[in-house]
Design an enzyme around this catalytic site. Structure first.
Site, PDB file in Angstrom:
ATOM      1  N   ARG A 153       8.507 -55.286  91.610  1.00 47.71           N
ATOM      2  CA  ARG A 153       9.219 -54.498  92.624  1.00 47.71           C
ATOM      3  C   ARG A 153      10.109 -55.446  93.423  1.00 47.71           C
ATOM      4  O   ARG A 153       9.640 -56.455  93.936  1.00 47.71           O
ATOM      5  CB  ARG A 153       8.219 -53.841  93.578  1.00 47.71           C
ATOM      6  CG  ARG A 153       8.902 -53.093  94.737  1.00 47.71           C
ATOM      7  CD  ARG A 153       7.914 -52.729  95.853  1.00 47.71           C
ATOM      8  NE  ARG A 153       6.829 -51.908  95.375  1.00 47.71           N
ATOM      9  CZ  ARG A 153       5.648 -51.813  96.005  1.00 47.71           C
ATOM     10  NH1 ARG A 153       5.418 -52.489  97.116  1.00 47.71           N
ATOM     11  NH2 ARG A 153       4.700 -51.043  95.513  1.00 47.71           N
ATOM     12  N   ASP A 205       1.348 -55.701  97.011  1.00 40.82           N
ATOM     13  CA  ASP A 205       2.415 -55.758  98.015  1.00 40.82           C
ATOM     14  C   ASP A 205       2.642 -57.208  98.428  1.00 40.82           C
ATOM     15  O   ASP A 205       1.740 -58.039  98.296  1.00 40.82           O
ATOM     16  CB  ASP A 205       1.993 -54.976  99.275  1.00 40.82           C
ATOM     17  CG  ASP A 205       2.217 -53.475  99.131  1.00 40.82           C
ATOM     18  OD1 ASP A 205       2.763 -53.033  98.113  1.00 40.82           O
ATOM     19  OD2 ASP A 205       1.828 -52.753 100.068  1.00 40.82           O
TER      20      ASP A 205
HETATM   21  C1  LIG Z   1       8.631 -48.558  97.647  1.00 39.78           C
HETATM   22  C2  LIG Z   1       8.804 -49.657  98.650  1.00 39.78           C
HETATM   23  C3  LIG Z   1       7.851 -50.658  98.714  1.00 39.78           C
HETATM   24  C4  LIG Z   1       8.022 -51.715  99.631  1.00 39.78           C
HETATM   25  N1  LIG Z   1       7.130 -52.761  99.602  1.00 39.78           N
HETATM   26  C5  LIG Z   1       7.348 -53.816 100.414  1.00 39.78           C
HETATM   27  C6  LIG Z   1       6.524 -54.975 100.357  1.00 39.78           C
HETATM   28  O1  LIG Z   1       5.569 -55.070  99.569  1.00 39.78           O
HETATM   29  N2  LIG Z   1       6.813 -56.004 101.200  1.00 39.78           N
HETATM   30  C7  LIG Z   1       7.864 -55.953 102.078  1.00 39.78           C
HETATM   31  O2  LIG Z   1       8.099 -56.925 102.807  1.00 39.78           O
HETATM   32  N3  LIG Z   1       8.642 -54.860 102.171  1.00 39.78           N
HETATM   33  C8  LIG Z   1       8.412 -53.800 101.372  1.00 39.78           C
HETATM   34  N4  LIG Z   1       9.237 -52.706 101.459  1.00 39.78           N
HETATM   35  C9  LIG Z   1      10.177 -52.576 102.600  1.00 39.78           C
HETATM   36  C10 LIG Z   1      11.521 -53.212 102.294  1.00 39.78           C
HETATM   37  O3  LIG Z   1      11.370 -54.606 102.225  1.00 39.78           O
HETATM   38  C11 LIG Z   1      12.551 -52.890 103.385  1.00 39.78           C
HETATM   39  O4  LIG Z   1      12.091 -53.366 104.609  1.00 39.78           O
HETATM   40  C12 LIG Z   1      12.855 -51.410 103.534  1.00 39.78           C
HETATM   41  O5  LIG Z   1      12.847 -50.740 102.304  1.00 39.78           O
HETATM   42  C13 LIG Z   1      14.235 -51.222 104.183  1.00 39.78           C
HETATM   43  O6  LIG Z   1      15.254 -51.771 103.374  1.00 39.78           O
HETATM   44  P1  LIG Z   1      16.263 -50.881 102.512  1.00 39.78           P
HETATM   45  O7  LIG Z   1      16.596 -51.634 101.289  1.00 39.78           O
HETATM   46  O8  LIG Z   1      15.632 -49.558 102.260  1.00 39.78           O
HETATM   47  O9  LIG Z   1      17.556 -50.655 103.375  1.00 39.78           O
HETATM   48  P2  LIG Z   1      18.059 -51.164 104.825  1.00 39.78           P
HETATM   49  O10 LIG Z   1      18.714 -52.495 104.672  1.00 39.78           O
HETATM   50  O11 LIG Z   1      16.951 -51.014 105.838  1.00 39.78           O
HETATM   51  O12 LIG Z   1      19.136 -50.073 105.113  1.00 39.78           O
HETATM   52  C14 LIG Z   1      20.379 -50.047 104.447  1.00 39.78           C
HETATM   53  C15 LIG Z   1      20.985 -48.659 104.503  1.00 39.78           C
HETATM   54  O13 LIG Z   1      20.176 -47.752 103.758  1.00 39.78           O
HETATM   55  C16 LIG Z   1      20.148 -46.462 104.375  1.00 39.78           C
HETATM   56  N5  LIG Z   1      18.763 -46.158 104.750  1.00 39.78           N
HETATM   57  C17 LIG Z   1      17.741 -47.033 104.878  1.00 39.78           C
HETATM   58  N6  LIG Z   1      16.614 -46.387 105.222  1.00 39.78           N
HETATM   59  C18 LIG Z   1      16.934 -45.092 105.320  1.00 39.78           C
HETATM   60  C19 LIG Z   1      16.200 -43.927 105.651  1.00 39.78           C
HETATM   61  N7  LIG Z   1      14.892 -43.972 105.954  1.00 39.78           N
HETATM   62  N8  LIG Z   1      16.858 -42.738 105.677  1.00 39.78           N
HETATM   63  C20 LIG Z   1      18.178 -42.677 105.392  1.00 39.78           C
HETATM   64  N9  LIG Z   1      18.928 -43.767 105.067  1.00 39.78           N
HETATM   65  C21 LIG Z   1      18.313 -44.941 105.032  1.00 39.78           C
HETATM   66  C22 LIG Z   1      21.046 -46.558 105.584  1.00 39.78           C
HETATM   67  O14 LIG Z   1      22.342 -46.191 105.176  1.00 39.78           O
HETATM   68  C23 LIG Z   1      21.035 -48.045 105.912  1.00 39.78           C
HETATM   69  O15 LIG Z   1      22.149 -48.477 106.614  1.00 39.78           O
HETATM   70  C24 LIG Z   1       9.123 -51.693 100.526  1.00 39.78           C
HETATM   71  C25 LIG Z   1      10.086 -50.690 100.437  1.00 39.78           C
HETATM   72  C26 LIG Z   1       9.947 -49.689  99.515  1.00 39.78           C
HETATM   73  C27 LIG Z   1      11.010 -48.638  99.425  1.00 39.78           C
END
Ligand SMILES: Cc1cc2nc3c(=O)[nH]c(=O)nc-3n(C[C@H](O)[C@H](O)[C@H](O)COP(=O)(O)OP(=O)(O)OC[C@H]3O[C@@H](n4cnc5c(N)ncnc54)[C@H](O)[C@@H]3O)c2cc1C
Length: 313
Positions: A189, A139
């Protein structure tokens, strides 16, 4: 507007102690973290795998303060990997490791720096993962750890080239990091990034982060590696799908990833359309920082959270 204060609270010891009195079974916690033990993590993995999903498991426990805690973190991963192998799940389930949970930030102990301790510990987890028939992804945490984490990744990949990396689109440097890591066999990732980062290193507006995410996607999907597209954002998923066809990528030469409890219907829709989808399952007792980062992303869940906190008895 609530993102900053919530991310600040994610680092507050006092609030942590209050919130941790909530049982993991409290509604909001349980919707993001299936449980605290290896058994609950393996059971949640089995449920998802039987629905056609892949899994990556994170034993929660960032920012350990001494060697014993770091070693306990390693032991938890070894126990988990044994449990996954015994349940016949290792082909579909890998592990995600935060280096701060296995010693990266410790002061020198017995002539070894924190980084050396984390590297030795990560090697032990990679070895156990390989013996179990699966892989490890490192991560990515806040920007002060990026160089150290990528350095440890380079060392690990000499013996364990299957080790996955994580890059965060909100950092200015990430497009260049994507280019450096888009080589054959390299599992990367791509996520937007979950920490509170200064303007000097990170894009601040959603639009700029999204644009960077798309530029990074182009580099990774156009490259030779194995991109792992980690987002719940419908727009980013749609753009990824169109880039996949533009670059002639076959299904299975990349995957989508989402967090446990986030958009489960979308996870299943993608699986039904033939995509590989991996769900990130965090488990363990140290769920506070993880939960606060998720609440910062979806402040609409804050009402549920406050309700669980008030009725915690
Ligand atoms: C598998 C995985 C591993 C990760 N590993 C790391 C890591 O190692 N380090 C790190 O810093 N971050 C990590 N993250 C977190 C990531 O950086 C984001 O903070 C997080 O995924 C939110 O960003 P987003 O791209 O999902 O969308 P966002 O920009 O948060 O949201 C955009 C749009 O997506 C939709 N959406 C988002 N979340 C949801 C929900 N829960 N339910 C319904 N609709 C939703 C909504 O329409 C929203 O307006 C990880 C995320 C995932 C999925």
């Amino acid at each position: 507007m609530l993102r900053e204060p919530l991310l600040l609270l994610s680092r507050s010891g006092q609030v942590k102690r209050l919130v941790e009195t909530m049982p993991v079974s409290a509604g909001i916690v349980h919707s993001y973290v299936p449980g605290e033990t290896t058994e609950t993590a393996v059971a949640a993995t089995g449920d998802l795998v039987s629905d056609g999903l892949h899994v990556t498991l994170d034993h929660l426990g960032e920012d350990v303060e001494d060697l014993a805690q770091a070693e306990a973190g390693v032991a938890a991963y070894l126990d988990l990997l044994e449990g996954l192998a015994a349940a016949g799940l290792a082909r579909k389930a890998e592990v995600s490791v935060k280096l701060s949970a296995i010693g990266q930030a410790l002061p020198p102990v017995g002539g070894r720096s924190g980084e050396e301790i984390a590297l030795d510990n990560a090697r032990a987890i990679c070895r156990a993962a390989r013996n179990a028939g699966t892989t490890v992804t490192l991560d990515m945490e806040d920007h002060t750890t990026t160089d150290s984490t990528l350095g440890i990744l380079r060392e690990l990949r000499k013996d364990f080239p299957e080790t996955g990396a994580v890059l965060q689109a909100y950092l200015h440097r990430t497009e260049a990091d994507c280019r450096a890591l888009a080589y054959e066999g390299s599992r990367v990732r791509l996520c937007k990034g979950a920490y509170q980062e200064p303007e000097s290193v990170a894009y601040q507006s959603r639009l700029d982060v999204d644009r960077s995410f798309v530029r990074c996607l182009k580099v990774l999907l156009g490259g030779q590696g194995y991109p792992m597209i980690a987002t719940h954002d419908p727009r980013m998923i749609e753009i990824a799908a169109s880039l996949v066809s533009r670059y002639g990528r076959a299904q299975g030469s990349y995957e989508f990833q989402m967090l446990f409890g986030c958009r489960p219907e979308e996870q299943r829709r993608l699986v039904e359309s033939g995509e590989t989808v991996r769900v990130y399952i965090p488990y363990g007792r140290e769920w506070y920082g993880y939960l606060m980062r998720r609440l910062a992303e979806r402040p609409q869940n804050l009402t549920f959270f406050l309700r669980s906190l008030i009725s915690k008895k």
